[in-house]
Scaffold this active site. Structure first.
Site, mmCIF file in Angstrom:
data_model
loop_
_atom_site.group_PDB
_atom_site.id
_atom_site.type_symbol
_atom_site.label_atom_id
_atom_site.label_comp_id
_atom_site.label_asym_id
_atom_site.label_seq_id
_atom_site.Cartn_x
_atom_site.Cartn_y
_atom_site.Cartn_z
ATOM 1 N N SER A 48 0.817 -1.214 0.000
ATOM 2 C CA SER A 48 0.000 0.000 0.000
ATOM 3 C C SER A 48 0.854 1.270 0.000
ATOM 4 O O SER A 48 1.635 1.500 -0.916
ATOM 5 C CB SER A 48 -0.960 -0.041 1.196
ATOM 6 O OG SER A 48 -1.992 0.900 1.066
ATOM 7 N N ASP A 99 -5.885 -4.043 -2.221
ATOM 8 C CA ASP A 99 -4.897 -3.611 -1.220
ATOM 9 C C ASP A 99 -4.134 -4.785 -0.602
ATOM 10 O O ASP A 99 -4.728 -5.736 -0.093
ATOM 11 C CB ASP A 99 -5.639 -2.844 -0.124
ATOM 12 C CG ASP A 99 -4.706 -2.036 0.771
ATOM 13 O OD1 ASP A 99 -3.585 -2.504 1.039
ATOM 14 O OD2 ASP A 99 -5.101 -0.941 1.190
#
Length: 457
Positions: A108, A286
């Site tokens: 991320s 993610d």
């Protein structure tokens, strides 16, 4: 009023995201196929590559950058600065510790820093702050979401975000551009949505889907690594059937019925890509969903091969394997303390508090479990090498905001939100904190002292 506006805007974004996911969005396919490839190897392009490139008599140094938006990007950047300014003597030669890094795993927000360093190396120290840390990427994304013209496009929010990342500095650069620079190798981690398992942008994963990582845009991988479910639609990859993955299938199949539960799950998830008819596409979100610290990619290859000695034997050959004197992991964890302010009132928590509590609480629990696992594995690897008469020192250096000694500073850092783009003052605070936490970390000091005392060659 400001908080109310924030809530309304968040609801609009969420609604728009769900709408685009369910109706008009078409996943853009940007990964290219490979063909004529026989017996692809599970181990190609991962830590095996890093280990081959490292100094077998010196140090294997691995960095792991967590998720956490720009907070994570800035904290990780501070660690890079400190490594740049830390000199050690290896093989009788003075060198920056940064130049001894073999591998960087990222998730991320941490992927923004890792990918930029992977592409541009020391250039990161001159323009990264302005291009990506203080740039308000969040507002650019929101403006894109609320732009009426986007509603007539079949591109999802994440595809538009890829363009924003490209404009901010990643351009049209591909993994081929990154790999040309050699080590450190960069593993940008996302999550396979249907499997709930890690998918790393490394050639071994791309081998399983018969695709060429070298042609894949780095900006797109970064967007996948940070594509929070519901707020962003997934990045989609085509699972091609244009190469022979027999060796990989055989290897993975042998691991699905033996070993620990986590290893069986890892092997089973990877094996699922062999079913081309049932899984013609892969949806990535993610990386924090599967591993917010980016640490499990370090243990999985070792465990899949049966331990640290077998791991290095496979790299260098059974009769000539060489294990480094020092095996060090610097784990940068940008997570903050879970907000418990809702417990001080009987008023129902806001949507923001609820979302943060659900995600932060779970991440904290999983982060603690992952850290404990890494500690245990390092101890096991040291014991295993001792039985072979190999003196290895393992170092786990944890850089965490919660370890800041000053209550006032720690509270201030906890208030920095998980967002993309921060004010310069907060960026500088995070950078300085990252540097200080590494410089004063007892395990880091122990590593430096050990390198010096052993006169690592």
């Amino acid at each position: 009023m400001k908080l109310l506006f924030y809530k309304i805007r968040l609801l609009v974004i969420l609604s728009a995201s769900v709408t685009s996911l369910g109706c008009s969005t078409v996943g853009q396919i940007k990964n290219e196929p490979i063909s004529g490839k026989n017996d692809t190897e599970l181990t190609s392009g991962t830590l095996f590559s890093a280990a081959r490139a490292g100094n077998p008599k010196g140090i294997t140094l691995i960095l792991a950058f967590s998720g956490g938006g720009t907070r994570a990007s800035a904290l990780s950047y501070g660690v890079l600065e400190e490594l740049r300014d830390t000199n050690v003597t290896i093989g009788g030669k003075s060198t920056r510790l940064l130049d001894e890094v073999d591998f960087i795993s990222s998730v991320s927000g941490g992927s923004i820093t890792a990918a930029y360093y992977g592409l541009f190396r020391d250039k990161i120290f001159y323009d990264f702050k302005d291009k990506l840390l203080t740039r308000d990427l969040k507002e650019q994304i929101i403006s894109t979401v609320l732009n009426p013209l986007r509603w007539f496009s079949n591109l999802g929010i994440t595809d538009h975000t890829v363009g924003i990342y490209a404009d901010a500095g990643f351009g049209e650069y591909t993994f081929g551009d990154m790999l040309e620079k050699g080590p450190p190798y960069i593993a940008i981690n996302a999550t396979d949505l249907s499997q709930g398992a890690r998918f790393s942008f490394l050639q071994d994963y791309f081998n399983l889907i018969c695709s060429d990582l070298s042609t894949f845009p780095v900006a797109r991988a970064v967007a996948a690594s940070a594509a929070m479910p519901l707020l962003f639609d997934p990045i989609v990859l085509k699972n091609y059937d244009t190469c022979d993955i027999t060796d990989s299938i055989n290897f993975l199949s042998s691991k699905t019925s033996i070993g620990k539960h986590s290893i069986r799950n890892t092997a089973s998830a990877a094996l699922s890509y062999s079913n081309k008819k049932e899984r013609p596409f892969v949806h990535l979100v993610d990386g924090g969903v599967s591993d917010n610290l980016g640490l499990r990619i370090i243990t999985d290859p070792v465990e899949l091969t049966g331990g640290i000695v077998n791991y290095f034997s496979m790299i260098h050959g059974e009769d000539s394997y060489s294990i480094p004197r020092h095996f060090a992991i610097i784990a940068v964890n940008a997570s903050v303390k879970v907000d418990s302010s809702m417990d001080k009132s009987s008023t129902p928590p806001s949507m923001r508090q609820t979302l943060n509590a659900v995600t932060d609480a779970q991440l904290q629990l999983y982060n603690n479990e992952t850290t404990d696992l890494i500690k245990l594995k390092l101890e096991q690897w040291v014991d295993e090498t001792k039985t072979q008469g190999i003196p290895v020192e393992a170092h786990l250096i944890s850089i965490e905001l919660k370890s800041v000694s000053s209550d006032r500073l720690r509270n201030r850092l906890n208030l920095i939100p998980t967002t993309l783009g921060l004010p310069e003052e907060e960026v500088e605070l995070l950078i300085g904190t990252g540097r200080k936490l590494l410089r004063e970390n007892p395990q880091f000091q122990k590593l430096l002292k050990s390198i010096s005392s052993h006169k690592t060659q």
